[in-house]
Write an enzyme that holds these catalytic residues in place. Structure first.
Site, PDB file in Angstrom:
ATOM      1  N   LYS A 129       0.873  -1.223   0.193  1.00  0.00           N
ATOM      2  CA  LYS A 129      -0.139   0.024  -0.025  1.00  0.00           C
ATOM      3  C   LYS A 129       0.942   1.294  -0.089  1.00  0.00           C
ATOM      4  O   LYS A 129       2.145   1.247   0.571  1.00  0.00           O
ATOM      5  CB  LYS A 129      -0.904  -0.086   1.078  1.00  0.00           C
ATOM      6  CG  LYS A 129      -2.164   0.857   1.317  1.00  0.00           C
ATOM      7  CD  LYS A 129      -3.321   0.179   0.519  1.00  0.00           C
ATOM      8  CE  LYS A 129      -4.411   1.300   0.307  1.00  0.00           C
ATOM      9  NZ  LYS A 129      -5.624   0.665  -0.319  1.00  0.00           N
ATOM     10  N   ASP A 169      -7.069   4.572  -4.470  1.00  0.00           N
ATOM     11  CA  ASP A 169      -7.727   4.306  -3.009  1.00  0.00           C
ATOM     12  C   ASP A 169      -8.313   5.647  -2.865  1.00  0.00           C
ATOM     13  O   ASP A 169      -8.667   6.340  -3.652  1.00  0.00           O
ATOM     14  CB  ASP A 169      -6.865   3.675  -1.893  1.00  0.00           C
ATOM     15  CG  ASP A 169      -7.244   3.641  -0.818  1.00  0.00           C
ATOM     16  OD1 ASP A 169      -7.967   2.505  -0.418  1.00  0.00           O
ATOM     17  OD2 ASP A 169      -7.360   4.217   0.176  1.00  0.00           O
TER      18      ASP A 169
END
Ligand code: NDP
Length: 448
Positions: A129, A169
């Protein structure tokens, strides 16, 4: 205390000692570790290899400065991150978040969750991430472009189609992925497998925009059906009005349910006639407006400030689709009081641990984020496949694969739950099913 339990506690203590201030990461890691007890008891080789200590330590953490210039000529510096957590089952894969709350703890929690989520999809992708504390809200297109170019100038050293493939995201949609891709291409040439969520004219996959929201409903449908129940006619409370929430509203409506709320960080809309997803799309995707504008356009709707989880109204299913830790213990009690029988998470870690305890005590069946929202990364992996074969699949092909994957995730979680007699604990089931695949790969590859 059993040996397995004391082993888990020792790994938790070490996390606490090393990173006492990383509260989001601790919350995510401790929840997973606690649920792995049955499989560790069944597999002493995992304990012997001290696998948990390897699992909770990222393979690599990258932090860097991102300088950029605003339209008024001022210079700014934001902080960028990429956490490459685990590559046991494939190249690193996970989104990029642009939000002022981004810090190392948040990126580590998201990267850690991504390991088991990606494993559950059945596709060959490791966990990662990234993000930045830049706030895209209120910025001009040229400011966002300059920021993305600066961010990618450093990030490009660490990513690649077979190494690490970022996606969107919170705060990273089609516009940002386009600018990031352009910046990568300028430095490295055209490699369309380096990012997913791309525009359809340069290697993006049909159904990627819809994937997380649609996938959430496919998973929820599977969970509800397994109880002999149906989505038809159910009233649903959804939080958020971004990418995940919007397409969750659409698919829920198409499956015969009625969504009565959507929200943003300022307030929420209640529409007893059912939220019209076309209006949400127009406000959020076309006009980049705020959700309060929905009430100006739809006569049956009301707008209120505050959290949608403090709003007292009867409904059957809760689908949190905004952000982490949006539901606390008291709000979970309200969910139970309002009659909800199911909660499935579109957002990552939206429920505090003590809220999850309330779900369990109240017999609310709980579909955790890493299972319920895996549709986004699953279609990202399908986008990588299409890029590799230099072909584009039809919307229907991708959507059918997505539906199969989400049903398979529910079945795997249910199988683990049954194997270890967990009494419909689909959270532990998902953690165990995701972990066992990663653990087998890690053991096979030795101490690396
Ligand atoms: P978007 O940026 O498109 O939308 C986020 C939504 O959540 C907005 O409505 C936003 O409101 C709201 N929100 C953000 N922060 C807060 C807060 N602190 N309190 C209340 N509301 C808030 O993001 P996505 O829809 O892409 O992501 C939503 C969640 O889903 C995240 O947890 C993300 O990690 C997760 N997720 C996303 C995937 C994807 O494919 N996009 C895949 C898997 C998970 P506002 O505009 O006011 O900030």
């Amino acid at each position: 205390m059993s040996n397995v339990k004391s082993y888990i506690e020792s790994v938790k203590d070490e996390i606490q000692r090393r990173d006492p201030d990383q509260t989001e990461f601790q919350e995510a890691a401790f929840t997973v570790l606690d649920s792995l007890e049955p499989t560790l008891a069944d597999h002493p080789e995992y304990v012997e290899a001290n696998l948990l200590a390897q699992l909770v330590e990222p393979e690599r953490v990258i932090q860097f400065r991102v300088p950029w210039q605003s339209d008024d000529g001022k210079f700014h510096v934001n902080r960028g991150f990429r956490v490459q957590f685990n590559s046991a089952i494939g190249p690193y894969k996970g989104g990029l978040r642009l939000h002022p709350s981004v810090n190392l703890s948040v990126v580590k929690f998201l990267g850690f969750e991504q390991i088991l989520k990606n494993s559950l999809t059945g596709l060959p992708i490791g966990g990662a991430k990234g993000g930045n504390d830049f706030d895209p809200k209120g910025k001009s297109d040229s400011e966002v472009m300059r920021f993305c170019q600066s961010f990618m100038t450093e990030l490009q050293r660490h990513i690649g189609p077979d190494l690490d493939v970022p996606a969107g995201d919170i705060g990273v949609g089609a516009r940002e992925i386009g600018y990031l891709f352009g910046a990568y291409k300028r430095l490295n040439g055209y490699q369309n497998g380096v990012l997913t969520g791309k525009g359809l004219t340069f290697g993006g996959s049909l159904a990627r925009t819809e994937a997380t929201g649609f996938g959430l409903l496919y998973y929820t449908n599977a969970l509800v059906k397994a109880q002999g129940d149906t989505l038809t006619g159910k009233r649903i409370k959804i939080s958020g009005s971004g990418n995940v929430a919007t397409y969750a509203v659409q698919k829920a409506t198409e499956l015969g349910a009625k969504v009565v709320t959507v929200s943003d960080s300022n307030g929420y809309i209640y529409d007893p006639k059912g939220i019209d997803y076309q209006v949400v799309k127009q406000i959020k995707e076309v006009e980049r407006g705020r959700i309060r504008e929905y009430a100006d356009r739809v006569a049956s709707a009301e707008y209120h400030g505050g959290s949608v989880w403090d709003f007292d109204v009867d409904y059957d299913i809760a689908l949190p689709c905004a952000t982490q830790n949006e539901i606390n213990k008291d709000q979970a009690k309200l969910i139970a009081k309002d009659g909800a029988k199911y909660i499935c998470e579109g957002a990552n870690m939206p429920s505090y641990p003590d809220a999850i305890a309330v779900y369990r005590d109240s017999n609310i069946l709980y579909g955790p984020a890493k299972a319920a929202n895996a549709g986004g990364v699953a279609v990202s992996a399908l986008e990588m496949s299409q890029n590799s074969e230099r072909l584009s699949w039809s919307f229907e092909t991708v959507d059918n694969r997505l539906q199969d994957i989400m049903e398979d995730i529910f079945e795997k979680s249910q199988a683990a739950d049954k194997k270890y007699h967990l009494d419909r604990d689909y959270q532990a089931g998902a953690n165990i099913a995701g972990f066992e695949k990663v653990a087998t790969a890690m053991l096979a590859q030795g101490l690396v």
